[in-house]
Design a protein around this motif. Structure first.
Motif, PDB file in Angstrom:
ATOM      1  N   UNK B  27       0.838  -1.319  -0.059  1.00 37.79           N
ATOM      2  CA  UNK B  27      -0.123   0.096   0.043  1.00 37.79           C
ATOM      3  C   UNK B  27       0.970   1.307   0.085  1.00 37.79           C
ATOM      4  N   UNK B  28       1.878   1.304   0.755  1.00 35.97           N
ATOM      5  CA  UNK B  28       2.896   2.356   0.964  1.00 35.97           C
ATOM      6  C   UNK B  28       3.502   2.565  -0.529  1.00 35.97           C
ATOM      7  N   UNK B  29       3.712   1.494  -1.351  1.00 32.86           N
ATOM      8  CA  UNK B  29       4.138   1.782  -2.614  1.00 32.86           C
ATOM      9  C   UNK B  29       3.490   2.709  -3.415  1.00 32.86           C
ATOM     10  N   UNK B  81       2.467   8.920   7.712  1.00 32.11           N
ATOM     11  CA  UNK B  81       3.362   9.970   7.366  1.00 32.11           C
ATOM     12  C   UNK B  81       2.818  10.326   5.962  1.00 32.11           C
ATOM     13  N   UNK B  82       2.752   9.356   5.145  1.00 33.90           N
ATOM     14  CA  UNK B  82       2.688   9.525   3.645  1.00 33.90           C
ATOM     15  C   UNK B  82       1.205   9.636   3.237  1.00 33.90           C
ATOM     16  N   UNK B  83       0.298  10.107   4.265  1.00 32.30           N
ATOM     17  CA  UNK B  83      -0.827  10.226   4.024  1.00 32.30           C
ATOM     18  C   UNK B  83      -1.841   9.096   3.475  1.00 32.30           C
ATOM     19  N   UNK B  84      -1.529   7.958   3.946  1.00 31.79           N
ATOM     20  CA  UNK B  84      -2.343   6.747   3.555  1.00 31.79           C
ATOM     21  C   UNK B  84      -3.648   6.750   4.269  1.00 31.79           C
ATOM     22  N   UNK B  85      -4.743   6.257   3.957  1.00 37.82           N
ATOM     23  CA  UNK B  85      -5.648   6.193   4.857  1.00 37.82           C
ATOM     24  C   UNK B  85      -5.596   4.727   5.365  1.00 37.82           C
ATOM     25  N   UNK B  86      -5.628   4.678   6.807  1.00 41.33           N
ATOM     26  CA  UNK B  86      -5.783   3.641   7.441  1.00 41.33           C
ATOM     27  C   UNK B  86      -6.860   3.308   8.303  1.00 41.33           C
ATOM     28  N   UNK B 106       1.484   9.192  14.680  1.00 38.47           N
ATOM     29  CA  UNK B 106       2.699   9.495  13.803  1.00 38.47           C
ATOM     30  C   UNK B 106       2.843  10.943  14.162  1.00 38.47           C
ATOM     31  N   UNK B 107       2.334  11.331  15.203  1.00 37.78           N
ATOM     32  CA  UNK B 107       2.491  12.989  15.521  1.00 37.78           C
ATOM     33  C   UNK B 107       4.017  13.307  15.839  1.00 37.78           C
ATOM     34  N   UNK B 108       4.754  12.249  16.211  1.00 42.24           N
ATOM     35  CA  UNK B 108       6.199  12.697  16.370  1.00 42.24           C
ATOM     36  C   UNK B 108       7.018  12.764  15.058  1.00 42.24           C
ATOM     37  N   UNK B 109       6.367  12.278  14.129  1.00 39.60           N
ATOM     38  CA  UNK B 109       7.135  12.177  12.724  1.00 39.60           C
ATOM     39  C   UNK B 109       6.280  13.426  11.954  1.00 39.60           C
ATOM     40  N   UNK B 110       5.339  14.228  12.456  1.00 40.25           N
ATOM     41  CA  UNK B 110       4.856  15.384  11.913  1.00 40.25           C
ATOM     42  C   UNK B 110       3.738  14.863  10.903  1.00 40.25           C
ATOM     43  N   UNK B 111       3.017  13.585  11.038  1.00 38.97           N
ATOM     44  CA  UNK B 111       1.947  13.477   9.926  1.00 38.97           C
ATOM     45  C   UNK B 111       0.705  14.151  10.754  1.00 38.97           C
ATOM     46  N   UNK B 112       0.141  14.294   9.552  1.00 38.68           N
ATOM     47  CA  UNK B 112      -1.484  14.750   9.656  1.00 38.68           C
ATOM     48  C   UNK B 112      -2.191  13.806   9.762  1.00 38.68           C
TER      49      UNK B 112
END
Lengths: 119, 136
Positions: B27-29, B81-86, B106-112
């Motif tokens: 999925x990340x791909x 982090x890469x805005x994938x819907x989980x 993933x707040x510590x990574x800056x993910x929205x």
């Protein structure tokens, strides 16, 4: 004619899902459909060349070569394959090596996708 | 051809087999698939955990020390982090007694993005709207 993408994850030995994937691919391409196969997980061991076909075990090499000759595109996940100790130089000629986005690109182009899971 | 929506449905527990992890990495791909597509074409996966697939998602995993492999937690955080819907099925979390608070962010990574805990009816909608459904 349609475009079929098959994702194949089980190993060649111990799971008939792999055998089914190849037979389905052969049936589809023989009917004129465009077929691509993506190997990931344990299915990637099947791309190693010089397989000896012992009758008690399923084999892949001669079937993969036949599919390649019919125009089926086959690609193995490079990371999954090298993680299992198989190098590109040891692989069956004609099988592509790429990353997971290859599968997604084929999914994008496909009319139908068949995901055959692993263990 | 434009955008192609795909549902990645994970039904098996993490670490029990390989395919539940491969669902995540495949999925990340979607982040790099565009190099193989025509301009304007995209693949949009939604990663859904249902049934036993909700097992092994909790935060605080120590897989690198124990197994020498990256953890599912880190993979899930990379998804966010890469805005994938989980999406994680609420009914199945409840069935196994797993609290929503135990799931990573993933707040510590800056993910929205955040993991979305949703009723199965929402996952059913994902199945309905997707051109292709892949079960792992």
């Amino acid at each position: 004619m349609g475009t079929l993408t098959i994702g194949c994850f089980p190993s060649i030995v111990g799971n008939m899902g792999y055998d089914f994937a190849l037979k389905l691919a052969d049936a589809a391409v023989s009917k004129g459909h465009k077929v691509s196969i993506w190997f990931s997980g344990n299915a990637t061991v099947s791309v190693k060349a010089h397989q000896k076909h012992l009758k008690d075990y399923s084999t892949a090499e001669k079937y993969l070569q036949a599919l390649l000759a019919k125009g089926v595109e086959i690609c193995t996940c490079e990371a999954c394959t090298v993680a299992r100790g198989i190098q590109k130089t040891e692989g069956i000629e004609g099988i592509q090596w790429n990353a997971m986005h290859w599968y997604l690109a084929k999914i994008h182009a496909a009319d139908r996708v068949l995901q055959i899971g692993g263990e | 051809m434009g955008d192609v929506k795909c549902a990645f449905i994970v039904q098996k527990p993490q670490y029990k087999g390989e395919t539940s992890r491969l669902a995540i990495t495949h999925a990340i791909a979607y982040q790099t698939v565009e190099i193989l597509l025509e301009d304007g074409d995209t693949v949009t996966p939604k990663l859904c955990f249902i049934g036993e697939g909700v097992l092994g998602l909790q935060k605080g995993q120590n897989a690198m020390d124990v197994y020498g492999i990256t953890s599912t937690e880190s993979h899930v955080k990379n998804c966010l982090l890469v805005d994938l819907n989980v999406l994680v099925c609420k009914e199945d979390l409840d069935k196994y007694g797993i609290s929503e608070d135990s799931l990573p962010d993933a707040d510590d990574m800056g993910a929205d993005m955040k993991i979305q805990v949703v009723p199965f009816s929402e996952i059913q909608k994902v199945l309905d709207e997707s051109q292709h459904v892949l079960f792992f």
